[in-house]
Design a protein around this motif. Structure first.
Motif, PDB file in Angstrom:
ATOM      1  N   LEU A 121      33.255 -37.687 -14.222  1.00 33.33           N
ATOM      2  CA  LEU A 121      34.194 -38.423 -13.599  1.00 33.33           C
ATOM      3  C   LEU A 121      33.632 -39.485 -12.963  1.00 33.33           C
ATOM      4  O   LEU A 121      32.489 -39.851 -12.950  1.00 33.33           O
ATOM      5  CB  LEU A 121      34.769 -37.416 -12.415  1.00 33.33           C
ATOM      6  N   CYS A 122      34.524 -40.626 -12.644  1.00 38.19           N
ATOM      7  CA  CYS A 122      34.193 -41.794 -12.217  1.00 38.19           C
ATOM      8  C   CYS A 122      34.877 -42.236 -11.043  1.00 38.19           C
ATOM      9  O   CYS A 122      36.032 -41.915 -10.679  1.00 38.19           O
ATOM     10  CB  CYS A 122      34.583 -43.187 -13.266  1.00 38.19           C
ATOM     11  N   GLY A 123      34.347 -42.588  -9.957  1.00 29.35           N
ATOM     12  CA  GLY A 123      34.723 -43.083  -8.545  1.00 29.35           C
ATOM     13  C   GLY A 123      34.104 -42.575  -7.448  1.00 29.35           C
ATOM     14  O   GLY A 123      32.805 -42.468  -7.581  1.00 29.35           O
ATOM     15  N   ASN A 124      34.790 -42.290  -6.388  1.00 26.56           N
ATOM     16  CA  ASN A 124      34.182 -42.284  -5.065  1.00 26.56           C
ATOM     17  C   ASN A 124      33.710 -40.517  -5.068  1.00 26.56           C
ATOM     18  O   ASN A 124      34.731 -39.692  -5.449  1.00 26.56           O
ATOM     19  CB  ASN A 124      35.280 -42.072  -3.950  1.00 26.56           C
ATOM     20  N   GLU A 125      32.483 -40.418  -5.290  1.00 25.06           N
ATOM     21  CA  GLU A 125      32.088 -38.811  -5.517  1.00 25.06           C
ATOM     22  C   GLU A 125      32.464 -37.719  -4.837  1.00 25.06           C
ATOM     23  O   GLU A 125      33.184 -36.616  -5.327  1.00 25.06           O
ATOM     24  CB  GLU A 125      30.258 -38.751  -5.147  1.00 25.06           C
ATOM     25  N   GLY A 126      32.818 -37.881  -3.375  1.00 31.88           N
ATOM     26  CA  GLY A 126      33.389 -36.929  -2.628  1.00 31.88           C
ATOM     27  C   GLY A 126      34.905 -36.527  -3.068  1.00 31.88           C
ATOM     28  O   GLY A 126      35.027 -35.280  -3.226  1.00 31.88           O
ATOM     29  N   PHE A 127      35.436 -37.484  -2.979  1.00 31.90           N
ATOM     30  CA  PHE A 127      36.843 -37.526  -3.417  1.00 31.90           C
ATOM     31  C   PHE A 127      37.277 -36.776  -4.582  1.00 31.90           C
ATOM     32  O   PHE A 127      38.023 -35.989  -4.827  1.00 31.90           O
ATOM     33  CB  PHE A 127      37.716 -38.778  -3.027  1.00 31.90           C
ATOM     34  N   LYS A 128      36.387 -37.376  -5.787  1.00 28.94           N
ATOM     35  CA  LYS A 128      36.382 -36.796  -6.989  1.00 28.94           C
ATOM     36  C   LYS A 128      36.131 -35.221  -7.005  1.00 28.94           C
ATOM     37  O   LYS A 128      37.086 -34.651  -7.797  1.00 28.94           O
ATOM     38  CB  LYS A 128      35.650 -37.713  -7.887  1.00 28.94           C
ATOM     39  N   LEU A 129      35.270 -34.855  -6.487  1.00 28.29           N
ATOM     40  CA  LEU A 129      34.697 -33.638  -6.545  1.00 28.29           C
ATOM     41  C   LEU A 129      36.000 -32.671  -5.891  1.00 28.29           C
ATOM     42  O   LEU A 129      36.139 -31.593  -6.396  1.00 28.29           O
ATOM     43  CB  LEU A 129      33.324 -33.374  -5.842  1.00 28.29           C
ATOM     44  N   GLN A 168      33.970 -31.235   4.641  1.00 27.57           N
ATOM     45  CA  GLN A 168      35.273 -31.346   5.635  1.00 27.57           C
ATOM     46  C   GLN A 168      36.593 -31.566   4.871  1.00 27.57           C
ATOM     47  O   GLN A 168      37.563 -31.484   5.696  1.00 27.57           O
ATOM     48  CB  GLN A 168      34.818 -33.011   6.153  1.00 27.57           C
ATOM     49  N   LYS A 169      36.669 -32.187   3.653  1.00 29.66           N
ATOM     50  CA  LYS A 169      37.790 -32.194   2.964  1.00 29.66           C
ATOM     51  C   LYS A 169      38.276 -31.165   2.286  1.00 29.66           C
ATOM     52  O   LYS A 169      39.750 -30.982   1.841  1.00 29.66           O
ATOM     53  CB  LYS A 169      37.984 -33.499   2.346  1.00 29.66           C
ATOM     54  N   SER A 170      37.591 -30.271   1.547  1.00 30.28           N
ATOM     55  CA  SER A 170      37.814 -29.255   0.645  1.00 30.28           C
ATOM     56  C   SER A 170      38.548 -28.065   1.371  1.00 30.28           C
ATOM     57  O   SER A 170      38.184 -27.720   2.337  1.00 30.28           O
ATOM     58  CB  SER A 170      36.642 -28.786   0.093  1.00 30.28           C
ATOM     59  N   GLN A 171      39.591 -27.711   0.735  1.00 28.32           N
ATOM     60  CA  GLN A 171      40.252 -26.363   1.162  1.00 28.32           C
ATOM     61  C   GLN A 171      39.480 -25.085   0.214  1.00 28.32           C
ATOM     62  O   GLN A 171      39.972 -24.000   0.762  1.00 28.32           O
ATOM     63  CB  GLN A 171      41.734 -26.565   1.009  1.00 28.32           C
ATOM     64  N   ILE A 172      38.844 -25.452  -0.534  1.00 26.00           N
ATOM     65  CA  ILE A 172      37.970 -24.624  -1.138  1.00 26.00           C
ATOM     66  C   ILE A 172      36.810 -24.197  -0.327  1.00 26.00           C
ATOM     67  O   ILE A 172      36.190 -25.077  -0.220  1.00 26.00           O
ATOM     68  CB  ILE A 172      37.797 -25.066  -2.640  1.00 26.00           C
TER      69      ILE A 172
END
Length: 139
Positions: free
Chosen positions: A85-93, A129-133
Protein backbone atom coordinates in the motif's frame (compact mmCIF):
# COMPACT_ATOMS: atom_id res chain seq x y z
CA UNK A 1 -11.31 -15.64 20.49
CA UNK A 2 -9.68 -17.50 17.60
CA UNK A 3 -7.61 -15.29 15.36
CA UNK A 4 -8.16 -16.70 11.87
CA UNK A 5 -7.27 -13.66 9.74
CA UNK A 6 -4.11 -12.04 11.01
CA UNK A 7 -2.65 -8.90 9.49
CA UNK A 8 1.10 -8.36 10.01
CA UNK A 9 2.73 -5.00 9.36
CA UNK A 10 6.12 -5.60 7.74
CA UNK A 11 8.85 -3.05 7.10
CA UNK A 12 12.01 -5.14 7.22
CA UNK A 13 12.90 -4.22 10.80
CA UNK A 14 13.85 -6.83 13.39
CA UNK A 15 10.70 -6.14 15.37
CA UNK A 16 8.49 -6.63 12.29
CA UNK A 17 10.05 -10.06 11.72
CA UNK A 18 9.51 -10.88 15.41
CA UNK A 19 5.87 -9.86 14.88
CA UNK A 20 5.70 -12.19 11.87
CA UNK A 21 7.06 -15.08 13.95
CA UNK A 22 4.40 -14.46 16.61
CA UNK A 23 1.70 -14.24 13.94
CA UNK A 24 2.87 -17.56 12.48
CA UNK A 25 2.61 -19.13 15.92
CA UNK A 26 -0.94 -17.80 16.39
CA UNK A 27 -2.02 -18.78 12.88
CA UNK A 28 -0.77 -22.33 13.41
CA UNK A 29 -2.70 -22.58 16.69
CA UNK A 30 -5.94 -21.43 15.06
CA UNK A 31 -5.56 -22.76 11.48
CA UNK A 32 -5.52 -19.13 10.39
CA UNK A 33 -4.04 -17.14 7.55
CA UNK A 34 -1.65 -14.22 7.53
CA UNK A 35 -1.77 -11.13 5.34
CA UNK A 36 1.54 -9.30 5.26
CA UNK A 37 1.27 -5.60 4.52
CA UNK A 38 4.10 -3.32 3.47
CA UNK A 39 3.27 0.39 3.32
CA UNK A 40 5.30 2.75 1.17
CA UNK A 41 5.19 6.04 3.09
CA UNK A 42 4.72 8.21 0.01
CA UNK A 43 1.46 9.39 -1.46
CA UNK A 44 2.76 9.88 -4.98
CA UNK A 45 3.97 6.34 -5.64
CA UNK A 46 1.89 4.13 -7.91
CA UNK A 47 2.67 0.59 -6.72
CA UNK A 48 1.73 -1.02 -10.03
CA UNK A 49 3.95 1.32 -12.09
CA UNK A 50 6.18 3.49 -9.89
CA UNK A 51 7.46 6.35 -12.02
CA UNK A 52 10.34 7.59 -9.89
CA UNK A 53 13.57 5.80 -9.06
CA UNK A 54 12.78 6.15 -5.36
CA UNK A 55 9.31 4.68 -5.89
CA UNK A 56 10.77 1.72 -7.76
CA UNK A 57 13.35 1.14 -5.04
CA UNK A 58 10.73 1.23 -2.28
CA UNK A 59 8.35 -1.07 -4.17
CA UNK A 60 11.15 -3.56 -4.89
CA UNK A 61 12.25 -3.46 -1.24
CA UNK A 62 8.69 -4.11 -0.11
CA UNK A 63 8.38 -7.05 -2.50
CA UNK A 64 11.58 -8.60 -1.10
CA UNK A 65 10.34 -8.21 2.47
CA UNK A 66 6.99 -9.78 1.61
CA UNK A 67 8.68 -12.62 -0.30
CA UNK A 68 10.80 -13.39 2.78
CA UNK A 69 7.66 -13.38 4.93
CA UNK A 70 5.89 -15.69 2.47
CA UNK A 71 8.82 -18.10 2.62
CA UNK A 72 8.78 -18.14 6.44
CA UNK A 73 5.04 -18.82 6.45
CA UNK A 74 5.33 -21.60 3.87
CA UNK A 75 8.02 -23.32 5.95
CA UNK A 76 5.54 -23.33 8.83
CA UNK A 77 2.51 -24.44 6.83
CA UNK A 78 0.69 -21.09 7.07
CA UNK A 79 -1.15 -19.57 4.11
CA UNK A 80 0.21 -16.10 3.35
CA UNK A 81 -1.26 -13.23 1.35
CA UNK A 82 0.57 -10.01 0.63
CA UNK A 83 -0.29 -6.41 -0.08
CA UNK A 84 1.74 -3.28 -0.79
CA UNK A 85 0.00 0.00 0.00
CA UNK A 86 1.04 3.65 -0.34
CA UNK A 87 0.37 6.52 2.03
CA UNK A 88 0.27 7.20 5.74
CA UNK A 89 1.39 3.92 7.32
CA UNK A 90 -0.85 3.94 10.40
CA UNK A 91 -3.97 5.04 8.57
CA UNK A 92 -3.43 2.54 5.75
CA UNK A 93 -2.89 -0.37 8.17
CA UNK A 94 -6.01 0.41 10.20
CA UNK A 95 -8.16 0.92 7.10
CA UNK A 96 -6.88 -2.22 5.34
CA UNK A 97 -7.34 -4.37 8.45
CA UNK A 98 -10.94 -3.22 8.76
CA UNK A 99 -11.80 -3.61 5.07
CA UNK A 100 -10.06 -7.01 4.96
CA UNK A 101 -12.06 -8.12 8.04
CA UNK A 102 -8.89 -9.05 9.94
CA UNK A 103 -9.29 -10.51 13.43
CA UNK A 104 -5.95 -9.25 14.73
CA UNK A 105 -3.18 -6.82 13.79
CA UNK A 106 0.33 -7.88 14.79
CA UNK A 107 3.19 -5.42 14.52
CA UNK A 108 6.57 -4.53 15.95
CA UNK A 109 6.89 -1.80 18.53
CA UNK A 110 9.33 0.16 16.36
CA UNK A 111 9.96 0.20 12.66
CA UNK A 112 12.68 1.40 10.34
CA UNK A 113 12.12 5.10 10.99
CA UNK A 114 15.06 7.18 12.22
CA UNK A 115 12.75 9.31 14.31
CA UNK A 116 12.24 7.59 17.67
CA UNK A 117 9.38 8.10 20.04
CA UNK A 118 9.97 7.67 23.77
CA UNK A 119 8.07 4.42 24.39
CA UNK A 120 6.37 3.28 21.21
CA UNK A 121 6.94 3.90 17.51
CA UNK A 122 4.65 6.47 15.88
CA UNK A 123 2.95 3.96 13.54
CA UNK A 124 2.31 1.36 16.24
CA UNK A 125 1.05 4.11 18.55
CA UNK A 126 -1.39 5.35 15.89
CA UNK A 127 -2.65 1.84 15.13
CA UNK A 128 -3.26 1.00 18.81
CA UNK A 129 -5.19 4.26 19.25
CA UNK A 130 -7.30 4.13 16.08
CA UNK A 131 -7.95 0.42 15.42
CA UNK A 132 -11.21 -1.21 16.46
CA UNK A 133 -9.52 -4.56 15.82
CA UNK A 134 -7.28 -6.01 18.56
CA UNK A 135 -3.61 -5.08 18.15
CA UNK A 136 -0.67 -7.15 19.38
CA UNK A 137 2.55 -5.17 19.68
CA UNK A 138 5.77 -7.22 19.72
CA UNK A 139 8.92 -5.81 21.26
Amino acid sequence: MAHKKILVALDGSKSSYKALDQAIYLARQNQGTITGVFVIPLFSVNVAKPASKLGKTLAEGGKKILDEAKSRCAKNGVLFYQKILCGNEGFKLVHFAKSNQSDLIVMGSRGQSNAREFVLGSVSHYVTQKSQIPVLIIK
